[in-house]
Motif scaffolding. Structure first.
Motif, short mmCIF file in Angstrom:
data_model
loop_
_atom_site.label_atom_id
_atom_site.label_comp_id
_atom_site.label_asym_id
_atom_site.label_seq_id
_atom_site.Cartn_x
_atom_site.Cartn_y
_atom_site.Cartn_z
N TYR A 95 0.18 9.62 1.91
CA TYR A 95 -0.65 8.97 2.93
C TYR A 95 0.13 7.97 3.79
CZ TYR A 95 -0.84 5.47 -0.81
OH TYR A 95 -0.50 4.58 -1.79
N ASN A 96 1.44 7.97 3.67
CA ASN A 96 2.25 7.03 4.45
C ASN A 96 2.47 7.58 5.88
OD1 ASN A 96 4.17 5.34 5.59
ND2 ASN A 96 5.27 5.04 3.67
N GLN A 97 1.50 7.23 6.75
CA GLN A 97 1.52 7.82 8.10
C GLN A 97 2.71 7.34 8.94
OE1 GLN A 97 -2.31 6.85 9.72
NE2 GLN A 97 -3.37 8.29 8.39
N ARG A 114 0.82 -1.23 0.00
CA ARG A 114 0.00 0.00 0.00
C ARG A 114 0.84 1.27 0.00
NH1 ARG A 114 -2.82 3.37 3.31
NH2 ARG A 114 -1.49 2.83 5.08
N THR A 115 1.97 1.23 0.72
CA THR A 115 2.78 2.45 0.83
C THR A 115 4.13 2.33 0.11
OG1 THR A 115 3.41 1.62 3.02
CG2 THR A 115 1.74 3.35 2.95
N LEU A 116 4.23 1.34 -0.78
CA LEU A 116 5.47 1.17 -1.56
C LEU A 116 5.19 1.40 -3.04
CD1 LEU A 116 7.04 -2.08 -0.04
CD2 LEU A 116 7.71 0.29 0.40
N TYR A 160 15.76 3.52 1.57
CA TYR A 160 14.49 2.78 1.49
C TYR A 160 14.38 1.82 2.66
CZ TYR A 160 16.61 -1.57 -0.31
OH TYR A 160 17.34 -2.73 -0.45
N ILE A 161 13.16 1.51 3.05
CA ILE A 161 12.97 0.65 4.22
C ILE A 161 11.62 -0.04 4.16
CG2 ILE A 161 12.20 2.73 5.48
CD1 ILE A 161 12.84 1.27 8.09
N THR A 162 11.60 -1.29 4.58
CA THR A 162 10.35 -2.00 4.85
C THR A 162 10.56 -2.87 6.08
OG1 THR A 162 9.48 -2.02 2.61
CG2 THR A 162 8.80 -3.82 4.02
N ILE A 163 9.68 -2.69 7.06
CA ILE A 163 9.63 -3.64 8.17
C ILE A 163 8.49 -4.60 7.80
CG2 ILE A 163 9.23 -3.96 10.65
CD1 ILE A 163 11.88 -2.51 10.05
N GLY A 164 8.87 -5.80 7.38
CA GLY A 164 7.90 -6.73 6.80
C GLY A 164 7.08 -7.48 7.83
N THR A 170 5.49 -6.39 14.45
CA THR A 170 6.53 -5.61 15.17
C THR A 170 6.38 -4.10 14.95
OG1 THR A 170 8.22 -5.55 13.42
CG2 THR A 170 8.17 -7.53 14.80
N TRP A 171 5.45 -3.69 14.10
CA TRP A 171 5.28 -2.25 13.82
C TRP A 171 4.98 -1.50 15.13
CZ3 TRP A 171 1.73 -1.89 8.81
CH2 TRP A 171 2.47 -2.31 7.71
N GLY A 172 5.51 -0.32 15.22
CA GLY A 172 5.23 0.52 16.39
C GLY A 172 6.18 0.30 17.56
N ASN A 173 7.18 -0.56 17.37
CA ASN A 173 8.15 -0.81 18.45
C ASN A 173 9.42 0.03 18.31
OD1 ASN A 173 6.84 -2.80 20.01
ND2 ASN A 173 7.25 -4.30 18.40
N GLY A 174 9.44 0.88 17.31
CA GLY A 174 10.61 1.74 17.15
C GLY A 174 11.70 1.15 16.26
N TYR A 175 11.46 -0.05 15.70
CA TYR A 175 12.52 -0.68 14.89
C TYR A 175 12.76 0.10 13.59
CZ TYR A 175 11.64 -4.60 18.05
OH TYR A 175 11.47 -5.37 19.17
N GLY A 176 11.67 0.60 13.00
CA GLY A 176 11.82 1.40 11.78
C GLY A 176 12.70 2.61 12.05
N THR A 177 12.40 3.31 13.11
CA THR A 177 13.18 4.50 13.48
C THR A 177 14.65 4.14 13.68
OG1 THR A 177 11.21 5.36 14.57
CG2 THR A 177 13.29 6.42 15.13
N GLU A 178 14.86 3.00 14.30
CA GLU A 178 16.25 2.58 14.56
C GLU A 178 17.00 2.28 13.27
OE1 GLU A 178 18.27 -0.48 17.15
OE2 GLU A 178 16.38 -0.16 18.22
N GLN A 209 9.03 13.06 11.62
CA GLN A 209 8.90 14.02 12.72
C GLN A 209 9.81 13.64 13.88
OE1 GLN A 209 4.67 13.81 13.13
NE2 GLN A 209 4.32 15.19 11.41
N LYS A 210 9.84 12.32 14.17
CA LYS A 210 10.64 11.86 15.33
C LYS A 210 12.12 12.12 15.13
CE LYS A 210 8.98 7.50 15.86
NZ LYS A 210 8.76 6.16 16.45
N ILE A 211 12.62 11.91 13.90
CA ILE A 211 14.07 12.00 13.71
C ILE A 211 14.49 13.33 13.10
CG2 ILE A 211 14.35 9.50 13.56
CD1 ILE A 211 14.61 9.72 10.56
#
Ligand code: COA
Length: 183
Positions: A133-135, A34-36, A92-96, A100-108, A142-144
């Motif tokens: 629309y990629n929330q 959806r967001t790729l 580029y990044i995908t946490i598949g 695990t979404w929302g645990n901060g791994y993407g940010t890391e 915003q975080k980083i």
């Protein structure tokens, strides 16, 4: 662990052929697609061809993402279009693994790739394109503290229609300043 890029709870390893199976599953998952933007559906055969091409391409680095605690393979990421002398690359990044979404791994992943890009590859700028629309990505930006460079109107053909996307980036000097403050 020397052949990995180490974060606090994740590590990155250069993508291996054995990683491709899960990668294909993730890329064919509608929630992830959806967001790729890419040519889907994809297959093992197609992804193996991609792999054979990219492993010897010095203008990119492609990684698999693992959790340190149990070596679980959760996603993939990389820096592409690495170009000098301007010294920039696109992330580029995908946490598949969606649970695990929302645990901060993407940010890391961003943190690890910024350190690697700025300190090891000698980059000056890292940027990303993302659909408006990629929330998840919006929140990470915003975080980083990446800077929004602009809205690219009707910039890409995505999921059957022409879509808007954002471009955001960070410069090495801003990353270094932020790192200094957080020490
Ligand atoms: C975007 C993505 C990398 C975020 O990974 P993550 O591990 O959840 O990232 P984080 O936990 O560090 O932070 C993301 C924030 O966005 C939220 N988020 C993650 N996925 C989301 C989604 N699909 N929709 C809305 N919010 C989402 C998280 O809950 C978190 O919010 P918080 O800061 O309030 O806790 C991941 O959802 C993903 O791979 N999505 C599919 C592919 C994709 O969009 N890749 C990026 C293309 S530019």
């Amino acid at each position: 662990m020397i052949n990995v890029l180490l974060g606090k709870s994740i590590y990155l390893k250069l993508v291996e052929r054995e990683d491709l199976f899960k990668r294909v599953d993730w890329l064919n998952d509608p929630d992830i697609q959806r967001t790729l933007n890419y040519d889907y559906p994809t297959s093992i055969a197609k992804t193996e061809k991609w792999f054979d091409k990219v492993i010897s391409d010095s203008h990119r680095r492609d990684f698999s993402v693992f959790l340190i605690e149990d070596n679980r393979y959760i996603g993939f990421c990389g820096l592409i279009d690495i170009s000098y002398p301007v010294g920039k690359a696109e992330l580029y990044i995908t946490i598949g693994e969606k649970d695990t979404w929302g645990n901060g791994y993407g940010t890391e992943v961003y943190d690890v790739l910024m350190k690697y890009g700025f300190e090891e590859l000698g980059l000056n700028k890292i940027y990303i394109h993302y659909l408006t629309y990629n929330q998840g990505t919006q929140k990470i930006m915003q975080k980083i503290g990446w800077q929004l460079e602009g809205l690219l109107r009707q910039d890409i053909y995505s999921h059957g229609k022409i879509a808007d996307r954002y471009i955001a980036s960070i410069l090495k000097k801003d990353w270094a300043k932020k790192n200094e403050i957080s020490k």
